[in-house]
Enzyme design. Structure first.
Site, short mmCIF file in Angstrom:
data_model
loop_
_atom_site.label_atom_id
_atom_site.label_comp_id
_atom_site.label_asym_id
_atom_site.label_seq_id
_atom_site.Cartn_x
_atom_site.Cartn_y
_atom_site.Cartn_z
N ALA A 60 -2.84 -1.37 -0.09
CA ALA A 60 -3.38 -2.16 -1.47
C ALA A 60 -3.44 -1.13 -2.67
CB ALA A 60 -4.76 -2.64 -1.04
N VAL A 62 -4.14 0.53 -6.14
CA VAL A 62 -5.09 0.90 -7.45
C VAL A 62 -4.45 0.52 -8.86
CG1 VAL A 62 -6.55 2.60 -5.99
CG2 VAL A 62 -4.52 3.50 -7.79
N VAL A 86 -4.84 2.71 1.03
CA VAL A 86 -4.88 2.96 -0.38
C VAL A 86 -3.67 3.56 -1.14
CG1 VAL A 86 -6.29 3.89 -2.37
CG2 VAL A 86 -7.51 3.43 -0.20
N LYS A 87 -3.09 2.69 -2.09
CA LYS A 87 -1.71 2.96 -2.28
C LYS A 87 -2.07 3.58 -3.99
CE LYS A 87 2.64 0.33 -3.00
NZ LYS A 87 3.16 -1.13 -2.92
N LEU A 88 -1.54 4.60 -3.87
CA LEU A 88 -1.51 5.51 -5.25
C LEU A 88 -0.24 5.85 -6.04
CD1 LEU A 88 -3.95 7.88 -3.33
CD2 LEU A 88 -4.84 6.31 -5.14
#
Length: 217
Positions: A60, A62, A86-88
């Site tokens: 998912a 940001v 968490v995809k950065l």
């Protein structure tokens, strides 16, 4: 090699899951918009809906591009479901955020990676996954598969545990080539997975088996 599907379409995710070979999902704001999913609450609910379909990790992404807001958004995403990764973005603050989340036991996926140096930084920051975009490199006449090979060599040299998630996979040969090179994960459209089922000799052989069976009955 793990198979992820790169989509926000629930029907396609269900089809891949029902096939029995799906290990996870990647998605992003563009894919959400393509499915008509807009608005913060709707997007967050959609991530939860995806997690209810699949058993594995769900990336998912940001929206923020500064450290503080990445941490804020990423924390909200991570708290949605235990499967959320968490995809950065591969920028300075993205690497700082990856280190922060890694130190706090949150899985991360550093995305928009186009060089071995970027992949090295992501691994140093403790990212769970690094996403080199091979299809987009191919689009500008650069060998995306060579990047996979370079990252694999570097990670093996130093024992990095960050998984190479080959992204922007366009077709079945991308899948096969990434498997040959040792990518840990591939993510692509449903067609890149179901396309592996097809071979003309399989169709011809099955047709002959059924024809011979009918002759004998």
């Amino acid at each position: 090699m793990k198979f992820f599907i790169d989509t926000a379409n629930l029907d396609q995710i269900k089809e891949a899951q029902d096939l029995g070979v799906l290990d996870g999902v990647t998605t992003n704001p563009s894919l959400m918009a393509k499915e008509g999913i807009t608005g913060k609450e709707n997007i967050l609910q959609h991530y939860k809906d995806i997690c209810e379909i699949v058993d594995g990790d769900v990336s998912a992404e940001v929206i923020a591009t500064d450290f503080d807001n990445m941490i804020s958004e990423g924390t909200v995403l991570a708290n949605l479901h235990k499967q959320i990764v968490v995809k950065l973005p591969m920028i300075k603050d993205g690497i700082k955020a990856a280190k922060y989340f890694s130190d706090n036991g949150v899985k991360t996926n550093v995305t928009l990676v186009f060089s071995a140096g970027q992949a090295l930084l992501a691994a140093k920051a403790g990212a769970t996954y690094v996403s080199p975009f091979i299809g987009r490199l191919d689009d500008i006449s650069t060998d995306g598969l060579n990047l996979i090979a370079e990252i694999r060599q570097i990670y093996d040299n130093y024992g990095f545990t960050t998984q190479i998630l080959a992204a922007s996979v366009r077709h079945t040969m991308h899948v096969i080539d990434c498997a040959k090179l040792g990518a840990d994960v591939m993510t692509g459209p449903l067609s890149s997975i179901t396309g592996l089922l097809r071979h003309p000799l399989t169709d011809i052989g099955l047709e002959k088996f059924l024809s011979d069976y009918k002759k004998g009955n």
